[in-house]
Scaffold this motif. Structure first.
Motif, PDB file in Angstrom:
ATOM      1  N   ARG A 257       1.058  -1.160   0.122  1.00  0.00           N
ATOM      2  CA  ARG A 257       0.058   0.003  -0.039  1.00  0.00           C
ATOM      3  C   ARG A 257       0.824   1.298  -0.029  1.00  0.00           C
ATOM      4  O   ARG A 257       1.972   1.270   0.620  1.00  0.00           O
ATOM      5  N   ALA A 258       0.534   2.237  -0.727  1.00  0.00           N
ATOM      6  CA  ALA A 258       1.472   3.326  -0.973  1.00  0.00           C
ATOM      7  C   ALA A 258       1.422   3.953   0.220  1.00  0.00           C
ATOM      8  O   ALA A 258       0.260   4.217   1.066  1.00  0.00           O
ATOM      9  N   GLY A 259       2.672   4.698   0.876  1.00  0.00           N
ATOM     10  CA  GLY A 259       2.767   5.382   2.065  1.00  0.00           C
ATOM     11  C   GLY A 259       2.476   6.723   1.898  1.00  0.00           C
ATOM     12  O   GLY A 259       2.013   7.384   0.775  1.00  0.00           O
ATOM     13  N   TYR A 260       2.739   7.592   3.039  1.00  0.00           N
ATOM     14  CA  TYR A 260       2.377   8.797   3.119  1.00  0.00           C
ATOM     15  C   TYR A 260       3.013   9.896   1.953  1.00  0.00           C
ATOM     16  O   TYR A 260       2.334  10.444   1.231  1.00  0.00           O
ATOM     17  N   TRP A 261       4.269   9.779   1.500  1.00  0.00           N
ATOM     18  CA  TRP A 261       5.217  10.372   0.468  1.00  0.00           C
ATOM     19  C   TRP A 261       4.583   9.777  -1.003  1.00  0.00           C
ATOM     20  O   TRP A 261       4.777  10.265  -2.085  1.00  0.00           O
ATOM     21  N   GLU A 262       4.629   8.493  -0.930  1.00  0.00           N
ATOM     22  CA  GLU A 262       4.248   7.877  -2.192  1.00  0.00           C
ATOM     23  C   GLU A 262       2.884   8.224  -2.813  1.00  0.00           C
ATOM     24  O   GLU A 262       2.647   8.632  -3.864  1.00  0.00           O
ATOM     25  N   ASN A 263       2.130   8.538  -1.796  1.00  0.00           N
ATOM     26  CA  ASN A 263       0.522   9.089  -2.259  1.00  0.00           C
ATOM     27  C   ASN A 263       0.966  10.440  -2.739  1.00  0.00           C
ATOM     28  O   ASN A 263      -0.026  10.716  -3.247  1.00  0.00           O
ATOM     29  N   ARG A 264       1.970  11.116  -2.589  1.00  0.00           N
ATOM     30  CA  ARG A 264       2.245  12.471  -2.903  1.00  0.00           C
ATOM     31  C   ARG A 264       3.452  12.427  -4.082  1.00  0.00           C
ATOM     32  O   ARG A 264       4.080  13.599  -4.364  1.00  0.00           O
ATOM     33  N   GLY A 265       3.615  11.357  -4.672  1.00  0.00           N
ATOM     34  CA  GLY A 265       4.435  11.194  -5.976  1.00  0.00           C
ATOM     35  C   GLY A 265       5.851  10.633  -5.862  1.00  0.00           C
ATOM     36  O   GLY A 265       6.383  10.407  -6.834  1.00  0.00           O
ATOM     37  N   TYR A 266       6.209  10.237  -4.646  1.00  0.00           N
ATOM     38  CA  TYR A 266       7.524   9.462  -4.533  1.00  0.00           C
ATOM     39  C   TYR A 266       7.413   8.059  -4.835  1.00  0.00           C
ATOM     40  O   TYR A 266       6.190   7.219  -4.880  1.00  0.00           O
ATOM     41  N   ASP A 267       8.507   7.549  -5.301  1.00  0.00           N
ATOM     42  CA  ASP A 267       8.403   6.129  -5.730  1.00  0.00           C
ATOM     43  C   ASP A 267       8.254   5.336  -4.578  1.00  0.00           C
ATOM     44  O   ASP A 267       9.087   5.278  -3.380  1.00  0.00           O
ATOM     45  N   ILE A 268       7.580   3.898  -4.771  1.00  0.00           N
ATOM     46  CA  ILE A 268       7.505   3.093  -3.568  1.00  0.00           C
ATOM     47  C   ILE A 268       8.580   2.137  -3.290  1.00  0.00           C
ATOM     48  O   ILE A 268       9.181   2.012  -2.162  1.00  0.00           O
ATOM     49  N   ASP A 269       9.411   1.788  -4.285  1.00  0.00           N
ATOM     50  CA  ASP A 269      10.534   1.006  -4.401  1.00  0.00           C
ATOM     51  C   ASP A 269      11.595   2.032  -4.384  1.00  0.00           C
ATOM     52  O   ASP A 269      12.240   2.308  -5.545  1.00  0.00           O
ATOM     53  N   ALA A 270      12.242   2.559  -3.192  1.00  0.00           N
ATOM     54  CA  ALA A 270      13.103   3.705  -3.129  1.00  0.00           C
ATOM     55  C   ALA A 270      14.487   3.346  -3.060  1.00  0.00           C
ATOM     56  O   ALA A 270      15.188   3.859  -2.105  1.00  0.00           O
ATOM     57  N   TRP A 271      14.805   2.381  -4.076  1.00  0.00           N
ATOM     58  CA  TRP A 271      16.397   2.120  -3.817  1.00  0.00           C
ATOM     59  C   TRP A 271      17.218   3.487  -3.905  1.00  0.00           C
ATOM     60  O   TRP A 271      16.998   3.989  -5.050  1.00  0.00           O
ATOM     61  N   VAL A 272      18.189   3.642  -3.364  1.00  0.00           N
ATOM     62  CA  VAL A 272      19.114   4.670  -3.421  1.00  0.00           C
ATOM     63  C   VAL A 272      19.730   4.589  -4.917  1.00  0.00           C
ATOM     64  O   VAL A 272      20.456   3.580  -4.914  1.00  0.00           O
TER      65      VAL A 272
END
Length: 284
Positions: A257-272
């Motif tokens: 489930r998309a988190g707080y910032w993913e719901n605002r446009g950030y990637d869910i799979d946030a590999w550096v």
């Protein structure tokens, strides 16, 4: 580019070129800038007995980040003065916005809400539920009594700053999942926080990595409130917005489930270095 600002490292920030912007604390809220962001639906009421502040606005966030950038080029004497001022001001700041400004230690922290309840050994609880055979609630003493894992890795924010060699220590998330008995239908893990607003998710495979901790210590000290204590998530190989502060719930789910910032446009799979349009060096 190396700054003269202690251990803080500034790098070229591609989101400025993409129209994008940076976790509920340790900058736990890394968010994009959009030309016209629609109004977000109102957050649900906080659970009974749990206070929730008001989420901060995008313009306020970006304006404060701009002020923080000035500190990166400040002389050491000015830095020390600012650090002393912010240490006192943060304790009396109802908005948490002073936490956006970096200090000489490389970190300043903020919340996506205007206030966060304080928890300690007397009242902290971490609940594990969802698609598990043995739902369980841990106290802080329970977590401290478990085998601890310490790792030292760089921390990378999606907005560009990086803090090298940061120690984190805690219980491997995989140990807690195994103890709860994850069911075969499970595919993801959702994390909720006692700020009443922030959430994050990982796939089950990501959550079982050896470099994902339920952290109790950072920089060889017990996690303070401003650092997301007494317990936070630490996801070493991903951008820091995945490392949710003030952790209170771990729910095993079927899907991510998309988190707080993913719901605002950030990637869910946030590999550096492999997400959010960035090419930073990996942190794990």
């Amino acid at each position: 580019m190396r700054s003269g600002y202690g251990s803080l490292t500034r790098t070229r920030d591609p989101w400025l070129d993409r129209g994008r912007g940076c976790s509920n604390g340790q900058v736990n809220s890394e968010r994009p800038e959009k030309p016209e962001e629609p109004e977000q639906p109102a957050a649900p009421a906080a659970p009974e007995g749990q206070d929730r502040g008001t989420p901060i606005g995008r313009r306020v966030l970006l304006g404060t980040l701009g002020l923080g950038a000035l500190g990166v080029v400040a002389a050491p004497t000015l830095q020390r003065g600012m650090e002393a001022f912010l240490a006192g001001a943060a304790e009396k700041d109802p908005t948490g916005l002073t936490g956006l400004l970096p200090n000489g230690g490389g970190f300043r922290y903020y919340s996506v809400t205007s206030s966060v309840p304080r928890k300690d050994a007397e009242n902290y609880q971490l609940k594990i539920d969802g698609l598990v055979d043995r739902p369980i609630t841990y106290t802080l003493a329970d977590l401290r009594a478990m085998p601890q894992t310490r790792m030292v890795k760089d921390v990378q924010c999606v907005t560009g700053w990086r803090v090298p060699g940061t120690p984190f220590e805690g219980v491997r998330l995989s140990r807690l999942l195994d103890a709860a008995g994850v069911r075969s239908s499970a595919g993801a893990v959702r994390f909720t926080c006692f700020d009443g607003a922030y959430s994050e998710s990982l796939t089950l495979d990501q959550a079982r990595r050896a470099d994902v901790l339920v952290a109790l210590r950072m920089q060889d000290k017990n996690l303070s409130h401003s650092h997301g204590g007494p317990v936070r998530l630490y996801v070493a190989p991903m951008y820091f917005y995945k490392s949710a502060k003030w952790l209170s719930g771990i729910t095993v789910t079927e899907n991510v489930r998309a988190g707080y910032w993913e719901n605002r446009g950030y990637d869910i799979d946030a590999w550096v270095g492999r997400s959010n349009g960035r090419d930073d060096e990996p942190t794990s």
